[in-house]
Design a protein around this motif. Structure first.
Motif, PDB file in Angstrom:
ATOM      1  N   GLY A 175      36.789  29.721  49.647  1.00 50.46           N
ATOM      2  CA  GLY A 175      36.411  29.199  47.981  1.00 50.46           C
ATOM      3  C   GLY A 175      37.769  28.466  48.439  1.00 50.46           C
ATOM      4  O   GLY A 175      38.344  29.138  48.156  1.00 50.46           O
ATOM      5  N   LYS A 176      38.010  26.937  47.487  1.00 54.76           N
ATOM      6  CA  LYS A 176      38.950  26.598  47.409  1.00 54.76           C
ATOM      7  C   LYS A 176      38.731  26.659  45.541  1.00 54.76           C
ATOM      8  O   LYS A 176      40.194  26.521  45.397  1.00 54.76           O
ATOM      9  N   ARG A 177      37.693  26.175  45.424  1.00 55.40           N
ATOM     10  CA  ARG A 177      37.946  25.834  43.993  1.00 55.40           C
ATOM     11  C   ARG A 177      38.245  26.772  42.887  1.00 55.40           C
ATOM     12  O   ARG A 177      37.644  28.323  43.825  1.00 55.40           O
ATOM     13  N   PRO A 178      37.717  26.661  41.811  1.00 59.07           N
ATOM     14  CA  PRO A 178      38.501  27.680  40.776  1.00 59.07           C
ATOM     15  C   PRO A 178      36.974  28.810  40.512  1.00 59.07           C
ATOM     16  O   PRO A 178      36.237  28.332  40.730  1.00 59.07           O
ATOM     17  N   GLY A 179      37.282  29.909  40.850  1.00 60.93           N
ATOM     18  CA  GLY A 179      35.873  30.867  40.634  1.00 60.93           C
ATOM     19  C   GLY A 179      35.748  31.361  41.935  1.00 60.93           C
ATOM     20  O   GLY A 179      34.539  32.070  41.527  1.00 60.93           O
ATOM     21  N   SER A 180      36.494  31.454  42.810  1.00 63.15           N
ATOM     22  CA  SER A 180      36.396  31.854  44.065  1.00 63.15           C
ATOM     23  C   SER A 180      36.396  32.770  45.007  1.00 63.15           C
ATOM     24  O   SER A 180      35.756  33.629  45.982  1.00 63.15           O
ATOM     25  N   TRP A 181      37.547  33.189  43.994  1.00 63.63           N
ATOM     26  CA  TRP A 181      38.585  33.971  44.115  1.00 63.63           C
ATOM     27  C   TRP A 181      38.155  35.420  43.100  1.00 63.63           C
ATOM     28  O   TRP A 181      38.444  35.477  42.296  1.00 63.63           O
ATOM     29  N   GLY A 182      38.180  37.165  43.874  1.00 65.21           N
ATOM     30  CA  GLY A 182      38.117  37.537  42.774  1.00 65.21           C
ATOM     31  C   GLY A 182      38.984  38.942  44.240  1.00 65.21           C
ATOM     32  O   GLY A 182      40.152  39.191  44.950  1.00 65.21           O
ATOM     33  N   VAL A 183      39.002  40.183  42.716  1.00 66.17           N
ATOM     34  CA  VAL A 183      40.046  41.371  44.216  1.00 66.17           C
ATOM     35  C   VAL A 183      40.186  42.285  43.249  1.00 66.17           C
ATOM     36  O   VAL A 183      39.400  42.374  41.858  1.00 66.17           O
ATOM     37  N   VAL A 184      39.970  43.893  43.434  1.00 58.42           N
ATOM     38  CA  VAL A 184      39.353  45.031  43.345  1.00 58.42           C
ATOM     39  C   VAL A 184      40.350  46.106  44.060  1.00 58.42           C
ATOM     40  O   VAL A 184      41.028  45.341  44.836  1.00 58.42           O
ATOM     41  N   GLY A 185      40.269  46.750  43.251  1.00 55.54           N
ATOM     42  CA  GLY A 185      41.852  47.661  43.559  1.00 55.54           C
ATOM     43  C   GLY A 185      41.135  49.182  43.548  1.00 55.54           C
ATOM     44  O   GLY A 185      40.850  49.429  42.346  1.00 55.54           O
TER      45      GLY A 185
ATOM     46  N   THR B   7      30.505  47.485  41.791  1.00 57.38           N
ATOM     47  CA  THR B   7      31.538  46.630  41.535  1.00 57.38           C
ATOM     48  C   THR B   7      31.433  45.428  42.394  1.00 57.38           C
ATOM     49  O   THR B   7      31.443  44.466  41.852  1.00 57.38           O
ATOM     50  N   LEU B   8      30.902  45.680  43.520  1.00 57.72           N
ATOM     51  CA  LEU B   8      30.411  44.839  44.734  1.00 57.72           C
ATOM     52  C   LEU B   8      29.711  43.370  44.367  1.00 57.72           C
ATOM     53  O   LEU B   8      29.588  42.367  44.736  1.00 57.72           O
ATOM     54  N   GLN B   9      28.849  44.286  43.915  1.00 59.55           N
ATOM     55  CA  GLN B   9      27.469  43.199  43.102  1.00 59.55           C
ATOM     56  C   GLN B   9      27.762  42.762  41.908  1.00 59.55           C
ATOM     57  O   GLN B   9      27.646  41.465  41.329  1.00 59.55           O
ATOM     58  N   TRP B  10      28.852  43.424  40.898  1.00 61.55           N
ATOM     59  CA  TRP B  10      28.976  42.602  39.792  1.00 61.55           C
ATOM     60  C   TRP B  10      30.679  41.609  40.220  1.00 61.55           C
ATOM     61  O   TRP B  10      30.596  40.406  39.117  1.00 61.55           O
ATOM     62  N   LEU B  11      31.210  41.702  41.208  1.00 66.69           N
ATOM     63  CA  LEU B  11      31.667  40.272  40.859  1.00 66.69           C
ATOM     64  C   LEU B  11      31.409  39.508  41.659  1.00 66.69           C
ATOM     65  O   LEU B  11      31.171  38.888  41.847  1.00 66.69           O
ATOM     66  N   SER B  12      30.090  39.833  42.713  1.00 70.59           N
ATOM     67  CA  SER B  12      29.387  38.742  43.405  1.00 70.59           C
ATOM     68  C   SER B  12      28.546  37.454  41.341  1.00 70.59           C
ATOM     69  O   SER B  12      28.658  36.383  42.401  1.00 70.59           O
ATOM     70  N   GLY B  13      28.327  38.488  41.166  1.00 69.66           N
ATOM     71  CA  GLY B  13      28.028  37.775  40.221  1.00 69.66           C
ATOM     72  C   GLY B  13      28.922  36.597  39.549  1.00 69.66           C
ATOM     73  O   GLY B  13      28.226  36.056  39.150  1.00 69.66           O
ATOM     74  N   ARG B  14      29.954  36.913  39.539  1.00 76.74           N
ATOM     75  CA  ARG B  14      30.952  35.875  39.273  1.00 76.74           C
ATOM     76  C   ARG B  14      32.087  35.345  39.916  1.00 76.74           C
ATOM     77  O   ARG B  14      32.509  34.380  38.952  1.00 76.74           O
ATOM     78  N   LEU B  15      31.163  35.751  41.741  1.00 79.95           N
ATOM     79  CA  LEU B  15      32.137  34.341  41.697  1.00 79.95           C
ATOM     80  C   LEU B  15      31.175  32.926  42.487  1.00 79.95           C
ATOM     81  O   LEU B  15      30.244  33.093  42.404  1.00 79.95           O
ATOM     82  N   THR B  16      31.554  32.724  42.545  1.00 80.00           N
ATOM     83  CA  THR B  16      30.407  31.054  43.340  1.00 80.00           C
ATOM     84  C   THR B  16      31.288  30.583  44.534  1.00 80.00           C
ATOM     85  O   THR B  16      32.473  31.656  45.391  1.00 80.00           O
ATOM     86  N   ASP B  17      30.262  30.359  46.029  1.00 79.80           N
ATOM     87  CA  ASP B  17      30.863  30.369  46.709  1.00 79.80           C
ATOM     88  C   ASP B  17      31.193  28.756  47.144  1.00 79.80           C
ATOM     89  O   ASP B  17      30.952  28.580  48.306  1.00 79.80           O
ATOM     90  N   ARG B  18      31.733  28.030  46.595  1.00 77.97           N
ATOM     91  CA  ARG B  18      32.112  26.871  46.693  1.00 77.97           C
ATOM     92  C   ARG B  18      33.312  26.422  45.379  1.00 77.97           C
ATOM     93  O   ARG B  18      33.240  26.475  44.733  1.00 77.97           O
TER      94      ARG B  18
END
Length: 375
Positions: A235-245, A364-375
């Motif tokens: 995804g290129k739009r804002p909201g498509s990327w997350g980061v975890v560590g 954590t992955l479920q939380w990230l999924s709910g906050r990222l868009t797919d487009r």
């Protein structure tokens, strides 16, 4: 034989066992008070203890992935050079080159359309010239014809320090967990870019743009997304990327999301700390620049800069983690901003280790999924 080889571990265990047996067998002969007998006893005890410590150390390294090779262990790793692959027609590749592909560990599937795929890649930053390896997980949907025009959210997954990127694949099980959860409908399919935050080994840069040194933060905020977007349908739009560590990677994830909310819509820190340390592994990160040093302190950011429009997740445990009080303080500080969103996972008990993080990764992955868009 490599540091993580099972043959090395087995050999050291056998040597330790033989030394123990030899010590028991020879002890009566060395019971005299002569200097030779005393030296023999000391030598046997010291050799046995060294062999036992080596066996325990190798086993711990295999379990937790602290060091990837002998060179990594002794600080002699020299993989800072830029690797450029050449295609068959003689042209050079872009900033991301696929080195090899493999199935997702623990997933029984004959094809990537049903099980997904792991790609080992080399990434070269166009602006920072940082070169580093990584592993990319592509979900099954990425290969299915009905999704050929779809873009997918992407999450950068970071190890601690020193860490090995491969441990994210086969010890922390990020790809198999993401594949299983997406299959069960608990998260959306997403691309995972798994790597070390240590992009200038053996130095621990703490994801800082070091004056006159490695520009680690710029690499993660600009070069890495550009390289991935140039090669994959992310995804290129804002909201498509997350980061975890986790650990150092957790600190980096929070800092990147707070410094660059236009890139990372969500950042999750598993057992993070909140201020970049200065020690022999980091060297001088700031070179007397107080602004740079202050911005690497996440508590300072909350008090002195406008709150970023991003979502954060932090984890700790009441017993076993040293960051528990700081984590509660950080949560309170973010809540006071009324702009940055904060969530947490607080376990009753759990140490600073892989077992604890494996308990935290699925939610954590479920939380990230709910906050990222797919487009």
């Amino acid at each position: 034989m490599g540091l993580t080889s099972n043959k090395v571990l087995a050999l050291v265990v056998v040597v330790a066992a033989l030394l123990f047996i030899g010590t028991v067998w020879l002890w009566p002969r060395l019971a005299r008070q002569s200097w030779r007998a005393v030296s023999g006893r000391v030598g046997l005890l010291l050799s046995t203890q060294l062999a036992l410590f080596a066996a325990v150390g190798l086993a711990a390294n295999q379990a937790f992935g602290f060091y990837a090779s002998w060179a990594d262990l002794f600080g002699k790793e020299t993989d800072q050079g830029v690797v450029v692959d050449h295609s068959a027609n003689g042209s050079t590749g872009g900033p991301l080159q696929v080195v090899s592909t493999s199935d997702v560990p623990g997933v029984r599937a004959a094809r990537p359309e049903t099980g997904g795929q792991i790609q080992k890649v080399d990434i070269v930053g166009r602006t920072t010239h940082i070169a580093t390896p990584a592993y990319v997980y592509l979900p099954p949907e990425y290969f299915q014809p009905q999704y050929r025009t779809r873009t997918f959210p992407a999450t950068v997954v970071l190890t601690g320090y020193p860490g090995t990127a491969r441990s994210l694949v086969d010890k922390l099980n990020y790809p198999s967990t993401a594949q299983r959860m997406a299959k069960d409908g608990r998260m959306q399919p997403m691309i995972l870019v798994m790597m070390r935050p240590t992009v200038a080994p053996p130095r621990d840069t703490e994801c800082v743009d070091v004056p006159g040194g490695p520009q680690a933060e710029t690499f993660f905020a600009k070069d890495l997304p550009d390289a991935v977007l140039g090669h994959y349908r992310a995804g290129k739009r804002p909201g498509s990327w997350g980061v975890v560590g986790d650990s150092t990677g957790g600190y980096c994830a929070l800092k990147l999301a707070m410094h660059h909310p236009e890139v990372y819509a969500a950042g999750a820190g598993l057992s993070p700390y909140y201020k970049a340390p200065i020690d022999p592994t980091t060297g001088d990160l700031f070179h007397g620049d107080p602004k740079l040093q202050n911005r690497s302190d996440l508590f300072w950011l909350l008090r002195n800069e406008p709150a970023p429009d991003t979502s954060l997740l932090v984890t700790s445990s009441k017993v076993g983690e040293h960051n528990y009080k700081d984590t509660l303080k950080f949560i309170e500080g973010v809540q006071a901003t009324n702009r940055t969103r904060i969530s947490s996972i607080i376990l009753d008990s759990g140490g600073h280790n892989f077992n604890t993080w494996r308990r935290e990764i699925p939610p954590t992955l479920q939380w990230l999924s709910g906050r990222l868009t797919d487009r």
